[in-house]
Motif scaffolding. Sequence first.
Motif: not given
Length: 419
Positions: A29-57
């Motif tokens: 449960f403790i480990d999943r709190i951290g993972g739950g905060m970041i994993f759903p936004f992984f694709a959003l972070y990559i496309t925004k931070h590195f300025q790439v499209g979904m193909t790169e994701v």
Amino acid sequence: MLFNTSIQRAKNIYQEYPSQFWVVVGANFIDRIGGGMIFPFFALYITKHFQVGMTEVGLLFALFSISDMFGNMIGGALTDFLGRKSMIIMGLIISALTSLAMGLVQQLEWFYVMGAVSGLFATAAGPAHQAMLTDILPEKKRAEGFGVMRVAANLAVAIGPAIGGFIASYSYLILFVADTITSLITALIVYLVVEESKPEVKEATEKIGFKETFIGYRQVLNDKKFMIFVLVSTVATIVYSQMYSTLSVFLRDVHGVPESGYGWLMTLNAGMVVLFQFMITRRISDKPPMLVLALGSALYVIGFGMYGFVSAYLFFMLAMVIITIGEMVVIPVAQAYVGDAAPEDMRGRYSGVMGFSWMIPWMIGPLLAGLLMDNGYPNWVWYGSAILASISVAGFLWLRKSHDEIQDPIQQVVLIETR
């Protein structure tokens, strides 16, 4: 009166399971709190931070999955050779360090490297988690036990995405740091409190080394019924993976839904699992597993397919409700089936092979979806998902007779000899 009844019911459920089971659930449960905060936004972070499209994701997820597959195979053998506890601790520590590195790197190439390292070593702990729960729980309680674990994990996820969506609008780095801290705390708890659960080996097998243990994968691969089950599960998971990889970007780019809107969909998903998972698992745990898995996949057909046809947020929520019911049916039953199918001394390796049904989808699912979205066919992600989920329904129904029939005496003797 209602409160007292609920407390008593919770106490009764607690007493049904070994104390070590609840320690593992709490640490997870403790480990999943951290993972739950970041994993759903992984694709959003990559496309925004590195300025790439979904193909790169998609390419990035493919790289992760390839390294995951190697890590999972090594981890499954090491789980049976060294034990569950050591593998879990190693995975948590490496996961913490690579998560922090991902938040700090500024070049996509280094992000790829960190992802590959995480997949190769951190994912090696996956079979250990599955094997430990199988060790701890009696056979009749495994499906329900995996359901309880999902309740705890999703309680964390119900908290994580809502917080993560808020924090992401200010700083993604904080999300990576939070994931690092929770993983290290969990590793400490496992080290101090969790007991090793690896079954005692027989005298004749005490001297088997790691090489021989790894070669034992041959026995898993020769289990044709199990391998067909893994293949059908892979098809279903290709569909399920779109919820965490493609859906957020699709809703943002096609329908203008912000990060917080996607976060609330994930919170709805997790909240439903917290409230209804145990009840649903208890009701279906004595039903034919392949029939139950076919039912869950049918719900995937409806839920994921809806995203290709609807445009109102209310219907996005309804689709998520249908998908969530499907996942509450599919995931714990599939996990319990793996434990039941595996010989006691091969649970790590069976879990390692079952890991392919998650890693192959992450290798090809987001990449195919990215190609469709970047080339102007975003709705076909969901039309294709409905088609694949229909194939998995047919596959599980086809497997039902061979998997759910009672073994004859000759089969039972062969099974005993192989164990």
